[in-house]
Design a protein around this motif. Structure first.
Motif, PDB file in Angstrom:
ATOM      1  N   ARG A  20     -13.010 -16.363  -7.041  1.00  0.00           N
ATOM      2  CA  ARG A  20     -11.933 -15.412  -7.335  1.00  0.00           C
ATOM      3  C   ARG A  20     -10.562 -16.016  -7.040  1.00  0.00           C
ATOM      4  O   ARG A  20      -9.553 -15.552  -7.560  1.00  0.00           O
ATOM      5  CB  ARG A  20     -12.126 -14.151  -6.485  1.00  0.00           C
ATOM      6  N   LEU A 102      -7.756 -14.727   1.242  1.00  0.00           N
ATOM      7  CA  LEU A 102      -8.032 -13.298   1.028  1.00  0.00           C
ATOM      8  C   LEU A 102      -8.589 -13.142  -0.376  1.00  0.00           C
ATOM      9  O   LEU A 102      -7.961 -13.592  -1.351  1.00  0.00           O
ATOM     10  CB  LEU A 102      -6.740 -12.484   1.169  1.00  0.00           C
ATOM     11  N   VAL A 104     -10.973 -10.289  -2.944  1.00  0.00           N
ATOM     12  CA  VAL A 104     -11.682  -9.025  -3.167  1.00  0.00           C
ATOM     13  C   VAL A 104     -12.529  -9.221  -4.424  1.00  0.00           C
ATOM     14  O   VAL A 104     -12.084  -9.891  -5.374  1.00  0.00           O
ATOM     15  CB  VAL A 104     -10.636  -7.890  -3.357  1.00  0.00           C
ATOM     16  N   GLU A 109     -11.687  -4.400  -7.026  1.00  0.00           N
ATOM     17  CA  GLU A 109     -10.236  -4.577  -7.119  1.00  0.00           C
ATOM     18  C   GLU A 109      -9.522  -3.242  -7.367  1.00  0.00           C
ATOM     19  O   GLU A 109     -10.045  -2.366  -8.059  1.00  0.00           O
ATOM     20  CB  GLU A 109      -9.924  -5.549  -8.273  1.00  0.00           C
ATOM     21  N   GLY A 110      -8.353  -3.096  -6.775  1.00  0.00           N
ATOM     22  CA  GLY A 110      -7.519  -1.921  -7.016  1.00  0.00           C
ATOM     23  C   GLY A 110      -7.943  -0.676  -6.264  1.00  0.00           C
ATOM     24  O   GLY A 110      -7.448   0.419  -6.536  1.00  0.00           O
ATOM     25  N   ARG A 111      -8.841  -0.834  -5.280  1.00  0.00           N
ATOM     26  CA  ARG A 111      -9.313   0.324  -4.501  1.00  0.00           C
ATOM     27  C   ARG A 111      -8.850   0.254  -3.053  1.00  0.00           C
ATOM     28  O   ARG A 111      -9.410   0.918  -2.191  1.00  0.00           O
ATOM     29  CB  ARG A 111     -10.847   0.383  -4.558  1.00  0.00           C
ATOM     30  N   GLY A 112      -7.861  -0.571  -2.769  1.00  0.00           N
ATOM     31  CA  GLY A 112      -7.319  -0.611  -1.410  1.00  0.00           C
ATOM     32  C   GLY A 112      -8.033  -1.546  -0.458  1.00  0.00           C
ATOM     33  O   GLY A 112      -7.782  -1.518   0.756  1.00  0.00           O
ATOM     34  N   VAL A 113      -8.917  -2.401  -0.979  1.00  0.00           N
ATOM     35  CA  VAL A 113      -9.666  -3.300  -0.089  1.00  0.00           C
ATOM     36  C   VAL A 113      -8.718  -4.313   0.567  1.00  0.00           C
ATOM     37  O   VAL A 113      -8.772  -4.530   1.789  1.00  0.00           O
ATOM     38  CB  VAL A 113     -10.796  -4.024  -0.859  1.00  0.00           C
ATOM     39  N   ALA A 114      -7.828  -4.910  -0.231  1.00  0.00           N
ATOM     40  CA  ALA A 114      -6.899  -5.892   0.353  1.00  0.00           C
ATOM     41  C   ALA A 114      -6.007  -5.227   1.391  1.00  0.00           C
ATOM     42  O   ALA A 114      -5.758  -5.788   2.462  1.00  0.00           O
ATOM     43  CB  ALA A 114      -6.053  -6.541  -0.750  1.00  0.00           C
ATOM     44  N   THR A 115      -5.532  -4.023   1.084  1.00  0.00           N
ATOM     45  CA  THR A 115      -4.677  -3.311   2.044  1.00  0.00           C
ATOM     46  C   THR A 115      -5.421  -3.111   3.361  1.00  0.00           C
ATOM     47  O   THR A 115      -4.862  -3.318   4.444  1.00  0.00           O
ATOM     48  CB  THR A 115      -4.270  -1.940   1.465  1.00  0.00           C
ATOM     49  N   ASN A 141       0.723 -16.844  -8.768  1.00  0.00           N
ATOM     50  CA  ASN A 141      -0.197 -15.715  -8.540  1.00  0.00           C
ATOM     51  C   ASN A 141       0.636 -14.441  -8.392  1.00  0.00           C
ATOM     52  O   ASN A 141       0.765 -13.865  -7.314  1.00  0.00           O
ATOM     53  CB  ASN A 141      -1.061 -15.972  -7.301  1.00  0.00           C
ATOM     54  N   HIS A 143       0.258 -11.373  -9.336  1.00  0.00           N
ATOM     55  CA  HIS A 143      -0.377 -10.125  -8.884  1.00  0.00           C
ATOM     56  C   HIS A 143      -0.495 -10.104  -7.359  1.00  0.00           C
ATOM     57  O   HIS A 143      -0.111  -9.114  -6.716  1.00  0.00           O
ATOM     58  CB  HIS A 143      -1.762  -9.959  -9.520  1.00  0.00           C
ATOM     59  N   ASP A 146       2.829  -9.530  -5.743  1.00  0.00           N
ATOM     60  CA  ASP A 146       3.248  -8.121  -5.814  1.00  0.00           C
ATOM     61  C   ASP A 146       2.540  -7.291  -4.751  1.00  0.00           C
ATOM     62  O   ASP A 146       3.148  -6.432  -4.106  1.00  0.00           O
ATOM     63  CB  ASP A 146       2.949  -7.546  -7.209  1.00  0.00           C
ATOM     64  N   VAL A 147       1.237  -7.545  -4.589  1.00  0.00           N
ATOM     65  CA  VAL A 147       0.474  -6.804  -3.576  1.00  0.00           C
ATOM     66  C   VAL A 147       1.049  -7.097  -2.188  1.00  0.00           C
ATOM     67  O   VAL A 147       1.293  -6.173  -1.396  1.00  0.00           O
ATOM     68  CB  VAL A 147      -1.026  -7.174  -3.655  1.00  0.00           C
ATOM     69  N   TYR A 148       1.290  -8.365  -1.886  1.00  0.00           N
ATOM     70  CA  TYR A 148       1.807  -8.720  -0.551  1.00  0.00           C
ATOM     71  C   TYR A 148       3.172  -8.084  -0.301  1.00  0.00           C
ATOM     72  O   TYR A 148       3.448  -7.583   0.790  1.00  0.00           O
ATOM     73  CB  TYR A 148       1.901 -10.246  -0.400  1.00  0.00           C
ATOM     74  N   HIS A 150       4.281  -5.426  -1.678  1.00  0.00           N
ATOM     75  CA  HIS A 150       4.072  -3.977  -1.575  1.00  0.00           C
ATOM     76  C   HIS A 150       3.676  -3.584  -0.155  1.00  0.00           C
ATOM     77  O   HIS A 150       4.047  -2.514   0.322  1.00  0.00           O
ATOM     78  CB  HIS A 150       2.993  -3.553  -2.574  1.00  0.00           C
TER      79      HIS A 150
HETATM   80  C1  COA Z   1      -4.829  -9.949  -4.784  1.00  0.00           C
HETATM   81  C2  COA Z   1      -6.029  -9.117  -4.316  1.00  0.00           C
HETATM   82  C3  COA Z   1      -6.512  -9.644  -2.971  1.00  0.00           C
HETATM   83  C4  COA Z   1      -5.607  -7.639  -4.192  1.00  0.00           C
HETATM   84  O1  COA Z   1      -6.717  -6.924  -3.721  1.00  0.00           O
HETATM   85  P1  COA Z   1      -6.933  -5.355  -4.031  1.00  0.00           P
HETATM   86  O2  COA Z   1      -8.001  -4.880  -3.137  1.00  0.00           O
HETATM   87  O3  COA Z   1      -7.122  -5.163  -5.481  1.00  0.00           O
HETATM   88  O4  COA Z   1      -5.520  -4.740  -3.596  1.00  0.00           O
HETATM   89  P2  COA Z   1      -5.285  -3.239  -3.146  1.00  0.00           P
HETATM   90  O5  COA Z   1      -6.106  -2.326  -4.021  1.00  0.00           O
HETATM   91  O6  COA Z   1      -5.486  -3.134  -1.674  1.00  0.00           O
HETATM   92  O7  COA Z   1      -3.751  -3.056  -3.511  1.00  0.00           O
HETATM   93  C5  COA Z   1      -2.797  -3.379  -2.547  1.00  0.00           C
HETATM   94  C6  COA Z   1      -1.553  -2.546  -2.748  1.00  0.00           C
HETATM   95  O8  COA Z   1      -0.743  -3.219  -3.703  1.00  0.00           O
HETATM   96  C7  COA Z   1      -0.365  -2.294  -4.702  1.00  0.00           C
HETATM   97  N1  COA Z   1      -0.246  -3.025  -5.947  1.00  0.00           N
HETATM   98  C8  COA Z   1      -1.210  -3.490  -6.733  1.00  0.00           C
HETATM   99  N2  COA Z   1      -0.693  -4.121  -7.790  1.00  0.00           N
HETATM  100  C9  COA Z   1       0.639  -4.045  -7.642  1.00  0.00           C
HETATM  101  C10 COA Z   1       1.726  -4.496  -8.416  1.00  0.00           C
HETATM  102  N3  COA Z   1       1.546  -5.180  -9.557  1.00  0.00           N
HETATM  103  N4  COA Z   1       2.977  -4.248  -7.973  1.00  0.00           N
HETATM  104  C11 COA Z   1       3.183  -3.571  -6.822  1.00  0.00           C
HETATM  105  N5  COA Z   1       2.174  -3.110  -6.046  1.00  0.00           N
HETATM  106  C12 COA Z   1       0.932  -3.341  -6.463  1.00  0.00           C
HETATM  107  C13 COA Z   1      -1.494  -1.291  -4.746  1.00  0.00           C
HETATM  108  O9  COA Z   1      -1.030  -0.059  -5.323  1.00  0.00           O
HETATM  109  C14 COA Z   1      -1.802  -1.147  -3.275  1.00  0.00           C
HETATM  110  O10 COA Z   1      -0.885  -0.316  -2.611  1.00  0.00           O
HETATM  111  P3  COA Z   1      -1.252   1.196  -2.161  1.00  0.00           P
HETATM  112  O11 COA Z   1      -2.415   1.046  -1.207  1.00  0.00           O
HETATM  113  O12 COA Z   1       0.010   1.661  -1.514  1.00  0.00           O
HETATM  114  O13 COA Z   1      -1.604   1.903  -3.422  1.00  0.00           O
HETATM  115  C15 COA Z   1      -7.173  -9.175  -5.374  1.00  0.00           C
HETATM  116  O14 COA Z   1      -6.630  -8.868  -6.637  1.00  0.00           O
HETATM  117  C16 COA Z   1      -7.894 -10.510  -5.436  1.00  0.00           C
HETATM  118  O15 COA Z   1      -8.822 -10.768  -4.684  1.00  0.00           O
HETATM  119  N6  COA Z   1      -7.447 -11.390  -6.365  1.00  0.00           N
HETATM  120  C17 COA Z   1      -8.111 -12.666  -6.579  1.00  0.00           C
HETATM  121  C18 COA Z   1      -7.991 -13.591  -5.380  1.00  0.00           C
HETATM  122  C19 COA Z   1      -6.548 -13.814  -4.995  1.00  0.00           C
HETATM  123  O16 COA Z   1      -5.682 -14.076  -5.817  1.00  0.00           O
HETATM  124  N7  COA Z   1      -6.310 -13.716  -3.680  1.00  0.00           N
HETATM  125  C20 COA Z   1      -5.002 -13.935  -3.102  1.00  0.00           C
HETATM  126  C21 COA Z   1      -4.860 -15.367  -2.758  1.00  0.00           C
HETATM  127  S1  COA Z   1      -3.326 -15.690  -1.921  1.00  0.00           S
END
Ligand code: COA
Length: 164
Positions: A20, A102, A104, A109-115, A141, A143, A146-148, A150
């Motif tokens: 992943r 990190l 998921v 994905e998108g269910r708050g696991v990373a959070t 990367n 996406h 953006d998550v980080y 956020h």
């Molecule tokens: C990146 C990754 C870890 C995110 O995991 P995830 O479980 O889908 O993330 P979450 O569902 O916990 O989302 C995290 C938060 O970011 C927010 N978010 C998601 N996409 C977003 C975007 N494009 N812009 C802003 N916020 C965003 C979500 O709404 C959530 O916030 P909330 O809890 O307040 O709703 C996952 O997509 C992954 O494993 N990707 C492949 C491996 C990777 O790239 N890892 C990172 C290496 S550095």
């Protein structure tokens, strides 16, 4: 969802999920295979020769709540993982937490696991007396960045590469 420390039987899940880490599309000078191989090397080292400054957290789907649930439900499903390290700040030498890896699963994905994993990493880091948590992410990367952002991370240094 529950977060727990990894066990030896998590090794196949973690090594299967490591693919992943290249799905975002590495920059042209970096192959997906070398990204995956590098992350897998770190994770194999965790299982083979763990270091006290490391931790590996696994996010599981929630455990069954009642005996009836236990009878009816399948085993908790693994949703993702976070590899943590204690590092020292380059400028101050202060110890801090670092999310080294990190990931998921695609299905989760998108269910708050990373959070949830990041919050658990923060707790791990605070419990060790740290005042900061860091991570590196490929510039491409978008996406993950953006998550980080956020969840409260902000970019600091930017690494430049010139290949010969
Ligand atoms: C990146 C990754 C870890 C995110 O995991 P995830 O479980 O889908 O993330 P979450 O569902 O916990 O989302 C995290 C938060 O970011 C927010 N978010 C998601 N996409 C977003 C975007 N494009 N812009 C802003 N916020 C965003 C979500 O709404 C959530 O916030 P909330 O809890 O307040 O709703 C996952 O997509 C992954 O494993 N990707 C492949 C491996 C990777 O790239 N890892 C990172 C290496 S550095």
């Amino acid at each position: 969802m529950v977060v727990r420390a990894a066990r030896a039987d998590d090794r196949p899940f973690v090594l299967a999920t490591v693919g992943r880490l290249a799905v975002f599309g590495p920059p042209p000078w970096r192959t997906a295979a070398e990204v995956v191989a590098g992350e897998a090397r770190t994770l194999r080292a965790f299982f083979d020769a763990p270091d006290p400054s490391w931790e590996l957290l696994i996010a599981d789907s929630a455990a069954p709540a009642t005996p009836a649930d236990v009878a009816a439900a399948a085993a908790p499903e693994r949703l993702g993982f976070a590899f943590l390290e204690e590092l020292r700040d380059y400028f101050t030498l202060e110890a801090h937490g670092h999310i080294g890896i990190l990931a998921v699963t695609e299905a989760a994905e998108g269910r708050g696991v990373a959070t949830t994993l990041i919050r658990a990493a923060e707790t791990w880091s605070r419990d060790r007396g740290h005042r900061a948590l860091t991570l590196n992410v490929f510039e491409t990367n978008r996406h993950a960045r953006d998550v980080y952002e956020h969840v409260g991370f902000r970019p600091e240094t930017v690494r430049y590469v010139k290949r010969f």
